[in-house]
Scaffold this active site. Sequence first.
Site, PDB file in Angstrom:
ATOM      1  N   GLY A   1       0.827  -1.255  -0.007  1.00 48.91           N
ATOM      2  CA  GLY A   1       0.040  -0.022   0.050  1.00 48.91           C
ATOM      3  C   GLY A   1       0.722   1.174   0.034  1.00 48.91           C
ATOM      4  O   GLY A   1       2.104   1.188   0.104  1.00 48.91           O
TER       5      GLY A   1
ATOM      6  N   GLY B   1       0.999   5.442   1.397  1.00 51.21           N
ATOM      7  CA  GLY B   1       0.324   6.566   2.140  1.00 51.21           C
ATOM      8  C   GLY B   1       1.091   7.673   2.440  1.00 51.21           C
ATOM      9  O   GLY B   1       2.184   7.816   1.595  1.00 51.21           O
TER      10      GLY B   1
ATOM     11  N   GLY C   1       4.743   7.492   2.770  1.00 50.39           N
ATOM     12  CA  GLY C   1       5.745   6.513   1.710  1.00 50.39           C
ATOM     13  C   GLY C   1       4.985   5.327   1.473  1.00 50.39           C
ATOM     14  O   GLY C   1       3.920   5.011   1.838  1.00 50.39           O
TER      15      GLY C   1
ATOM     16  N   VAL D   1       4.731   0.994   1.356  1.00 46.86           N
ATOM     17  CA  VAL D   1       5.078  -0.043   2.096  1.00 46.86           C
ATOM     18  C   VAL D   1       4.794  -1.171   1.415  1.00 46.86           C
ATOM     19  O   VAL D   1       4.342  -1.592   0.572  1.00 46.86           O
ATOM     20  CB  VAL D   1       3.813  -0.213   3.247  1.00 46.86           C
ATOM     21  CG1 VAL D   1       4.139  -1.427   4.146  1.00 46.86           C
ATOM     22  CG2 VAL D   1       3.442   0.837   4.155  1.00 46.86           C
TER      23      VAL D   1
ATOM     24  N   LYS E   1       8.465  -0.006   5.293  1.00 48.88           N
ATOM     25  CA  LYS E   1       7.949   1.369   5.230  1.00 48.88           C
ATOM     26  C   LYS E   1       8.921   2.219   4.564  1.00 48.88           C
ATOM     27  O   LYS E   1      10.016   2.432   5.361  1.00 48.88           O
ATOM     28  CB  LYS E   1       7.146   1.773   6.482  1.00 48.88           C
ATOM     29  CG  LYS E   1       6.251   3.213   6.156  1.00 48.88           C
ATOM     30  CD  LYS E   1       5.877   3.915   7.094  1.00 48.88           C
ATOM     31  CE  LYS E   1       4.805   3.096   8.006  1.00 48.88           C
ATOM     32  NZ  LYS E   1       4.140   3.815   8.841  1.00 48.88           N
TER      33      LYS E   1
ATOM     34  N   ASP F   1      -4.326   9.358  16.024  1.00 46.73           N
ATOM     35  CA  ASP F   1      -5.242   8.890  14.767  1.00 46.73           C
ATOM     36  C   ASP F   1      -5.446   7.531  15.142  1.00 46.73           C
ATOM     37  O   ASP F   1      -5.486   6.757  14.154  1.00 46.73           O
ATOM     38  CB  ASP F   1      -4.250   8.964  13.646  1.00 46.73           C
ATOM     39  CG  ASP F   1      -4.914   8.984  12.364  1.00 46.73           C
ATOM     40  OD1 ASP F   1      -6.296   9.126  12.497  1.00 46.73           O
ATOM     41  OD2 ASP F   1      -4.404   9.078  11.231  1.00 46.73           O
TER      42      ASP F   1
END
Length: 659
Positions: free
Chosen positions: A339, A341, A344, A346, A361, A458
């Site tokens: 993925g 984000g 950066g 992953v 990551k 978060d």
Amino acid sequence: MTTLFVLSLLIAFLSRTRTEAAATYLAHVCPNTTTFTANSTYQSNLNHLLGSLTSNATRTTGFYNTTASAGNSVDTVYGLFLCRGDLSPDACRDCAADATKDVVDRCPNEKVAVAWYDECMLRYSNQDIFSSMVTDPSILMWNTQNISEQNQFALLVRTTMNDLASGVSNLGPGAKKFGTKEANFTALQTLYTLAQCTADLSGSDCNRCLQIAISNVVGCCGGKLGARALFPSCNARFEIYPFYQSVATVPPPPGTVSTPKGKDKISAVTIIAIVVPISVFGVLCVMGYCFLTRRARKKYNAVQEENAANDITTVESLQFDLATIETATNMFSDDNKLGEGGFGVVYKGILPINGQEIAVKRLSRTSGQGKEEFKTEVILVAKLQHRNLVRLLGFCLQGEEKILVYEFVPNKSLDYFLYEPASQEQLNWSSRYNIIGGIARGLLYLHEDSRLRIIHRDLKASNILLDGDMNAKISNFGMAKIFGVDQTQGNTSRVVGTFDYMAPEYAMHGQFSVKSDVYSFGVLILEIISGKKVSSFYQSNGDEDLLSYAWKQWTDETPLKVLDPNLGNSYSREQVIRCLHIGVLSIQDDPADRPTMASIVLMLSSQSISMPSPLRQPAYFLHSRIEEKPLVEQESDQSTSKSVPLSVNEASITELYPR
Ligand SMILES: *[C@@H]1O[C@H](CO)[C@@H](O)[C@H](O)[C@H]1NC(C)=O
Ligand SMILES: *[C@@H]1O[C@H](CO)[C@@H](O)[C@H](O)[C@H]1NC(C)=O
Ligand SMILES: *[C@@H]1O[C@H](CO)[C@@H](O)[C@H](O)[C@H]1NC(C)=O
Ligand SMILES: *[C@@H]1O[C@H](CO)[C@@H](O)[C@H](O)[C@H]1NC(C)=O
Ligand SMILES: *[C@@H]1O[C@H](CO)[C@@H](O)[C@H](O)[C@H]1NC(C)=O
Ligand SMILES: *[C@@H]1O[C@H](CO)[C@@H](O)[C@H](O)[C@H]1NC(C)=O
């Protein structure tokens, strides 16, 4: 195979005069059913083994296993010893030396033996005993004195020790599987707990063993002043006085620890009763002692050095070579991409040395951090180890590359399971309840138990990963530190996080605290109960949003209406109501009205604890209307629809600050 017999309960008094003794005898078990004859090969192997155990006792882990196998294979002796984790190498060697002498007196011709001392344990057998979890034979000892407020105390013992157990079993392979934890009971009384496994156990075996030990000590003696469970594979103990050398805590001066009256008597006399499960052939020798534990507590000056040397979280142990990472991720191949984000991309990787799966990551943003600061922060975050946190294994810092290496969590994130129709069924009530408990314990650790206080900032469904057993693991904590977002104040002009989960004071005024995490936790609970996404709830329910809907059902006393219809009839009404109650308490507008994570964990673990009534209807319903803000677009759950198996890539910021 194993039957539990209460064999005997024998009480005697033993005055400890030998305060200089290196090994304080507690108990031993050596069935006289398998014996060797004098001057046999077995005996010479055993002598050799005991010598080797003694001379290797200074090893830094305080654990050593070895075999002596001269002659025929039936004469092989397998042996190990384990020192209490806080002891210095010298003290450990003293105990091993005493124990190896003592055990041959007590078990002169038995082939199989285990002997427990205050400072160490010695065990040998004619069978391979390494790396297997054994809770038999077991010894349970307790102080006969009752504590006041027995139920509350037992609860505190349980939660403290459970946390300790997960911390201990999460320690990496090869580490000393040992930990201590303290908790305040009353102004005058502090609870001291200890848990340790033999270092050859896997994390999950260690955890299983400790769970059994803890349920034993709490079950029998949670209302007593102290108790311990001794197993071949692990042991657990609690007292209201410090019984270990702690580098972190300075032992309080004498007199402040116990109850003011009768201090000596209370902490000095421990009555031991014994329950021995025995194996096949039957009869075991059993003893019970009542002894004085008040003794000159030895000062092991080397403890501090020893612990520093054993601290596995050093730069060296965390640093990965870029070549290793490239091999692991097949040169950051797109096939390995999990993925992408805000921080950066992953990748999934497999470490060439041991085949361990990792999540890599690769940080894209250039942070304002120097390399040394980056390293320092990574080390801090890597020290945060808990069953319910995604573990940071290390980093790579080479050239322009800044890379974080995490443990790989096999399942997808919680939002995937909650909202993908195909996977909803996998999430039955008991796994949901377990997930809620896991998140709560992970968050409590971040807030209270780690060396730093960490506010996640978060917390949301896509930041909760699920392992193969559907245990919750919180991801993306500590990013603020690593990224050099220099915010050590409880007030920030740059609000980060996901609006739907954001506490009003944080969203509106940028004020964050542990209580803003509690708010996000409350929203998360409501999502887990309802199976509805907070961000999309109002679209299918007219003007109502999930929070006000849940509040309304709560005040109308129709709590089960909130429940996800996919669950059918298989749920525990009591648990659903308890969780909803915690949910509505946590989303109170005033941070002061929200419970702490510590009380939430207590509420989740106890049926009898009384819970306050939520005070006010939450007024903060605006968030679902303003979610189109650019901030949200950038930060919101990207993995939901993309079925990203691992969402450590999520753009999110976590705050740390030293206590
Ligand atoms: C084993 O121990 C039991 C009880 O301690 C005793 O009665 C029995 O005689 C012992 N057997 C041998 C072979 O020593
Ligand atoms: C075992 O060996 C010792 C010394 O080597 C000897 O004194 C003893 O008599 C022996 N015992 C037996 C039963 O052979
Ligand atoms: C353990 O002890 C044995 C026997 O004393 C010795 O030969 C061996 O080298 C020791 N092993 C280590 C790792 O110290
Ligand atoms: C110690 O135990 C491990 C398993 O935990 C085993 O592989 C190893 O062979 C043992 N060491 C010795 C010297 O027997
Ligand atoms: C200790 O508490 C138990 C119940 O929890 C009670 O049965 C027992 O009598 C108490 N003992 C003393 C000495 O107060
Ligand atoms: C116990 O209370 C003291 C102050 O009374 C505090 O400094 C300490 O941090 C507390 N310990 C724990 C484990 O909460």
